[in-house]
Write a protein that holds these residues in place. Structure first.
Motif, mmCIF file in Angstrom:
data_model
loop_
_atom_site.group_PDB
_atom_site.id
_atom_site.type_symbol
_atom_site.label_atom_id
_atom_site.label_comp_id
_atom_site.label_asym_id
_atom_site.label_seq_id
_atom_site.Cartn_x
_atom_site.Cartn_y
_atom_site.Cartn_z
ATOM 1 N N VAL A 111 69.426 -75.403 54.521
ATOM 2 C CA VAL A 111 69.837 -75.110 53.154
ATOM 3 C C VAL A 111 71.352 -74.900 53.102
ATOM 4 C CG1 VAL A 111 69.575 -73.518 51.217
ATOM 5 C CG2 VAL A 111 67.606 -74.056 52.657
ATOM 6 N N ALA A 112 72.011 -75.685 52.239
ATOM 7 C CA ALA A 112 73.452 -75.547 52.064
ATOM 8 C C ALA A 112 73.721 -74.620 50.883
ATOM 9 C CB ALA A 112 74.084 -76.906 51.821
ATOM 10 N N LYS A 113 74.647 -73.680 51.081
ATOM 11 C CA LYS A 113 75.018 -72.744 50.029
ATOM 12 C C LYS A 113 76.492 -72.955 49.687
ATOM 13 C CE LYS A 113 71.792 -69.149 51.468
ATOM 14 N NZ LYS A 113 71.625 -67.773 51.905
ATOM 15 N N TYR A 114 76.828 -72.626 48.452
ATOM 16 C CA TYR A 114 78.223 -72.695 48.050
ATOM 17 C C TYR A 114 78.972 -71.487 48.598
ATOM 18 C CZ TYR A 114 77.784 -76.754 45.085
ATOM 19 O OH TYR A 114 77.605 -78.030 44.644
ATOM 20 N N VAL A 115 80.069 -71.769 49.282
ATOM 21 C CA VAL A 115 80.928 -70.742 49.852
ATOM 22 C C VAL A 115 82.272 -70.834 49.136
ATOM 23 C CG1 VAL A 115 82.113 -69.964 51.944
ATOM 24 C CG2 VAL A 115 79.797 -70.896 52.100
ATOM 25 N N THR A 116 82.772 -69.694 48.673
ATOM 26 C CA THR A 116 84.101 -69.662 48.078
ATOM 27 C C THR A 116 85.116 -69.541 49.197
ATOM 28 O OG1 THR A 116 83.254 -68.635 46.070
ATOM 29 C CG2 THR A 116 85.615 -68.412 46.497
ATOM 30 N N LEU A 117 86.128 -70.396 49.155
ATOM 31 C CA LEU A 117 87.211 -70.358 50.134
ATOM 32 C C LEU A 117 88.524 -70.130 49.407
ATOM 33 C CD1 LEU A 117 85.055 -72.256 51.688
ATOM 34 C CD2 LEU A 117 87.020 -72.924 53.002
#
Length: 186
Positions: free
Chosen positions: A118-124
């Motif tokens: 499962v890919a999750k959105y990561v804030t960078l």
């Protein structure tokens, strides 16, 4: 716990102020020689300082976008979205004497953790400090994954707050060069 002042980086060639609860990842696993990586004691947040080869073929805002997309490629991101790119005021940087230009970028990347589907959105949030006299792009990255189930946190861990954008800005502005020999003969 107070922020760690003047924490040595790259064998003392640099130093910076780290936020509370920072753990040096090199104490846990191997880290490439061109990186310093720190993780939060409780959350999945991380901070990375990287010494990279100067990408002279891109300038200004496009250089910040280039590095953001390159990190997305390395992490095999399924989606990469830049939200903002802004210049940093050089006078606010400890590296102002050797930094020719600086940018801060915020965006999101859809990535899966190691061994997960499962890919999750990561804030960078990334700060790019360009040091052309040393043929170096200094890239600082603050990874902010989505919060996990907070109810699973033990009460003793709640005393360590999550890192903020202000903590990242403190790292960026406090980064100081002590030994230019880290870049090799000039």
């Amino acid at each position: 716990m107070e922020p760690t002042r003047d924490y040595p980086l790259f064998g003392g060639a640099f130093s910076a102020t780290l936020p509370p609860g920072a753990i040096d990842v090199s104490d846990l696993r191997p880290v490439p020689d061109n990186q310093e990586v720190f993780c939060h004691r409780v959350t999945d947040q991380s901070l990375i300082v990287e010494l990279l080869e100067l990408q002279a073929h891109v300038q200004g805002e496009e250089a910040a976008r280039y590095h953001f997309e390159d990190v997305g490629g390395v992490q095999e991101a399924r989606a990469v979205q830049v939200e903002t790119v802004q210049p940093l005021v050089l006078e606010n940087l400890a590296l102002r004497g050797c930094c020719q230009e600086a940018w801060i970028l915020s965006g999101q990347q859809q990535v899966a953790k190691e061994n997960q589907q499962v890919a999750k959105y990561v804030t960078l949030h990334q700060a790019l400090l360009r040091l052309p006299q040393y043929q170096t792009d200094l890239l600082l990255t603050f990874n902010q994954p989505p919060p996990e189930n907070r109810s699973s946190l033990a009460p003793e861990n709640l005393s360590i707050p999550s890192w903020s954008l202000g903590d990242f800005e403190q790292l960026v502005t406090s980064l100081t060069l002590h030994d230019p020999n880290i870049f090799g003969p000039q």
